[in-house]
Write a protein that holds these residues in place. Structure first.
Motif, PDB file in Angstrom:
ATOM      1  N   SER A 131      -7.196  -3.348   3.621  1.00  0.00           N
ATOM      2  CA  SER A 131      -8.196  -2.274   3.689  1.00  0.00           C
ATOM      3  C   SER A 131      -7.809  -1.243   4.736  1.00  0.00           C
ATOM      4  O   SER A 131      -7.880  -0.029   4.498  1.00  0.00           O
ATOM      5  CB  SER A 131      -9.576  -2.868   4.029  1.00  0.00           C
ATOM      6  OG  SER A 131     -10.016  -3.759   3.035  1.00  0.00           O
ATOM      7  N   ILE A 132      -7.391  -1.721   5.897  1.00  0.00           N
ATOM      8  CA  ILE A 132      -6.982  -0.825   6.983  1.00  0.00           C
ATOM      9  C   ILE A 132      -5.760  -0.006   6.579  1.00  0.00           C
ATOM     10  O   ILE A 132      -5.696   1.203   6.840  1.00  0.00           O
ATOM     11  CB  ILE A 132      -6.708  -1.648   8.256  1.00  0.00           C
ATOM     12  CG1 ILE A 132      -8.043  -2.150   8.830  1.00  0.00           C
ATOM     13  CG2 ILE A 132      -5.940  -0.841   9.296  1.00  0.00           C
ATOM     14  CD1 ILE A 132      -7.905  -3.188   9.923  1.00  0.00           C
ATOM     15  N   ALA A 133      -4.807  -0.646   5.898  1.00  0.00           N
ATOM     16  CA  ALA A 133      -3.624   0.076   5.440  1.00  0.00           C
ATOM     17  C   ALA A 133      -4.011   1.188   4.467  1.00  0.00           C
ATOM     18  O   ALA A 133      -3.423   2.273   4.482  1.00  0.00           O
ATOM     19  CB  ALA A 133      -2.646  -0.891   4.778  1.00  0.00           C
ATOM     20  N   CYS A 134      -5.014   0.915   3.625  1.00  0.00           N
ATOM     21  CA  CYS A 134      -5.464   1.932   2.660  1.00  0.00           C
ATOM     22  C   CYS A 134      -6.067   3.140   3.365  1.00  0.00           C
ATOM     23  O   CYS A 134      -5.819   4.292   2.974  1.00  0.00           O
ATOM     24  CB  CYS A 134      -6.490   1.332   1.699  1.00  0.00           C
ATOM     25  SG  CYS A 134      -5.793   0.216   0.467  1.00  0.00           S
ATOM     26  N   GLY A 185       0.498   7.370  -6.392  1.00  0.00           N
ATOM     27  CA  GLY A 185      -0.647   8.162  -5.959  1.00  0.00           C
ATOM     28  C   GLY A 185      -1.976   7.462  -6.165  1.00  0.00           C
ATOM     29  O   GLY A 185      -2.982   8.112  -6.477  1.00  0.00           O
ATOM     30  N   ASP A 186      -2.007   6.143  -5.949  1.00  0.00           N
ATOM     31  CA  ASP A 186      -3.210   5.363  -6.241  1.00  0.00           C
ATOM     32  C   ASP A 186      -4.083   5.065  -5.021  1.00  0.00           C
ATOM     33  O   ASP A 186      -5.049   4.298  -5.122  1.00  0.00           O
ATOM     34  CB  ASP A 186      -2.812   4.021  -6.888  1.00  0.00           C
ATOM     35  CG  ASP A 186      -2.423   4.183  -8.349  1.00  0.00           C
ATOM     36  OD1 ASP A 186      -2.920   5.110  -9.008  1.00  0.00           O
ATOM     37  OD2 ASP A 186      -1.600   3.370  -8.829  1.00  0.00           O
ATOM     38  N   ILE A 187      -3.771   5.659  -3.852  1.00  0.00           N
ATOM     39  CA  ILE A 187      -4.546   5.363  -2.643  1.00  0.00           C
ATOM     40  C   ILE A 187      -5.230   6.603  -2.062  1.00  0.00           C
ATOM     41  O   ILE A 187      -6.441   6.600  -1.826  1.00  0.00           O
ATOM     42  CB  ILE A 187      -3.649   4.717  -1.562  1.00  0.00           C
ATOM     43  CG1 ILE A 187      -3.011   3.415  -2.090  1.00  0.00           C
ATOM     44  CG2 ILE A 187      -4.460   4.433  -0.294  1.00  0.00           C
ATOM     45  CD1 ILE A 187      -3.997   2.329  -2.457  1.00  0.00           C
ATOM     46  N   ILE A 228       0.825  -1.215   0.000  1.00  0.00           N
ATOM     47  CA  ILE A 228       0.000   0.000   0.000  1.00  0.00           C
ATOM     48  C   ILE A 228       0.856   1.260   0.000  1.00  0.00           C
ATOM     49  O   ILE A 228       0.516   2.256  -0.652  1.00  0.00           O
ATOM     50  CB  ILE A 228      -0.973  -0.014   1.199  1.00  0.00           C
ATOM     51  CG1 ILE A 228      -1.808  -1.299   1.186  1.00  0.00           C
ATOM     52  CG2 ILE A 228      -1.887   1.195   1.154  1.00  0.00           C
ATOM     53  CD1 ILE A 228      -2.507  -1.576  -0.150  1.00  0.00           C
ATOM     54  N   PHE A 229       1.981   1.232   0.707  1.00  0.00           N
ATOM     55  CA  PHE A 229       2.872   2.384   0.705  1.00  0.00           C
ATOM     56  C   PHE A 229       3.412   2.632  -0.704  1.00  0.00           C
ATOM     57  O   PHE A 229       3.476   3.769  -1.168  1.00  0.00           O
ATOM     58  CB  PHE A 229       4.022   2.178   1.686  1.00  0.00           C
ATOM     59  CG  PHE A 229       4.858   3.419   1.913  1.00  0.00           C
ATOM     60  CD1 PHE A 229       4.519   4.320   2.902  1.00  0.00           C
ATOM     61  CD2 PHE A 229       5.975   3.676   1.132  1.00  0.00           C
ATOM     62  CE1 PHE A 229       5.282   5.468   3.102  1.00  0.00           C
ATOM     63  CE2 PHE A 229       6.745   4.806   1.332  1.00  0.00           C
ATOM     64  CZ  PHE A 229       6.398   5.704   2.318  1.00  0.00           C
TER      65      PHE A 229
END
Length: 260
Positions: free
Chosen positions: A88-91, A70-72, A62-63
């Motif tokens: 999901s939580i990381a997002c 820049g996809d999150i 996710i990082f």
């Protein structure tokens, strides 16, 4: 809680701090933060190839998706086969506008719900009980109708989504038990994603997956080669853990998304 809310002064959030934070959430309550540890699968199901996405892997995925592409941040994200909702939580922690988290297993979704509630992320994450692809029994026969709590589980239907999805993140089954299910996940993700798909697949399938992605209108790139340590969570496992070589892919849409 978003990661941005933890920044103070000139402290810069890095991949290291993000990994440490996710690992902390997955092990014990950190001092000074009223956070509960994230829960994993209590009884992993072999036919679903259930393995928790470890914090280090989730953080890197996710990082990288946010810092490099820049996809999150401020994006609408779909987490296919969300399990206990680690991705999901990381997002959410990296600023996602919304996450739709889909899984076929009601027990996993119950655990995901507890994890999400412990971090007060209910407004950002929506859970959906739905089946992706076809499940098989222990003898390899397809399950025609899957039922949970007395109710038939609906097939995941991208046409019925209530939002446009920018990014799909997933750690799909590798297809070791249910052959071909990894491709079903990829096909579904590419059908939905407006911009990009982030996924893990066995390195041995790399060439096939890259070719498959092109037929779906996406250009694939291996962002990293990783060792996925599968812990001894199933009765049939003989070793404490097994390292599997996996590729961390980014698939970028290069052909316009078909209009309904």
């Amino acid at each position: 809680m978003k990661l941005k809310e933890l920044e103070s002064g000139s402290i810069q959030i890095t991949i290291i701090t993000f990994i440490v934070l996710l690992q902390t959430l997955s092990s014990h309550t950190p001092p000074g933060l009223e956070l509960q540890p994230l829960q994993g699968f209590a009884s992993p199901k072999r036919e679903l190839e259930q393995y928790v996405t470890n914090p280090h892997l989730a953080a890197r995925m996710i990082f990288s998706a946010e810092s490099s592409f820049g996809d999150i941040d401020e994006k609408h994200v779909l987490d296919l086969g969300c399990g206990c909702a680690v991705l999901s939580i990381a997002c959410v922690m990296l600023g996602a506008e919304s996450i739709l988290s889909v899984d076929v297993d009601p027990t996993a979704l119950s655990t995901a719900k507890e994890n999400i509630a412990s971090l007060e992320m209910e407004e950002q994450i929506t859970l959906l009980h739905a089946q992706i692809g076809t499940l098989v029994t222990e003898t390899g026969e397809p399950v025609k109708e899957v039922e949970g709590d007395g109710e038939r589980i609906a097939k995941f239907d991208p046409a019925k989504l209530d939002r446009e999805i920018d990014t799909v993140v997933m750690n799909p089954p590798f297809g070791t038990w249910n052959q071909g299910i990894d491709m079903v996940f990829l096909e579904t993700a590419c059908q939905v994603a407006g911009t990009a798909v982030y996924s893990l697949h066995k390195s041995s399938t790399r060439d096939f997956i890259l070719k498959k992605a092109k037929t779906l209108g996406f250009e694939g790139e291996v962002l990293a080669e990783m060792k996925y340590a599968l812990p001894k969570t199933m009765a049939f496992h003989k070793s404490k853990s097994v390292d599997i070589q996996v590729d961390f892919f980014r698939f970028e849409r290069v052909r316009p998304k078909p209009t309904a």
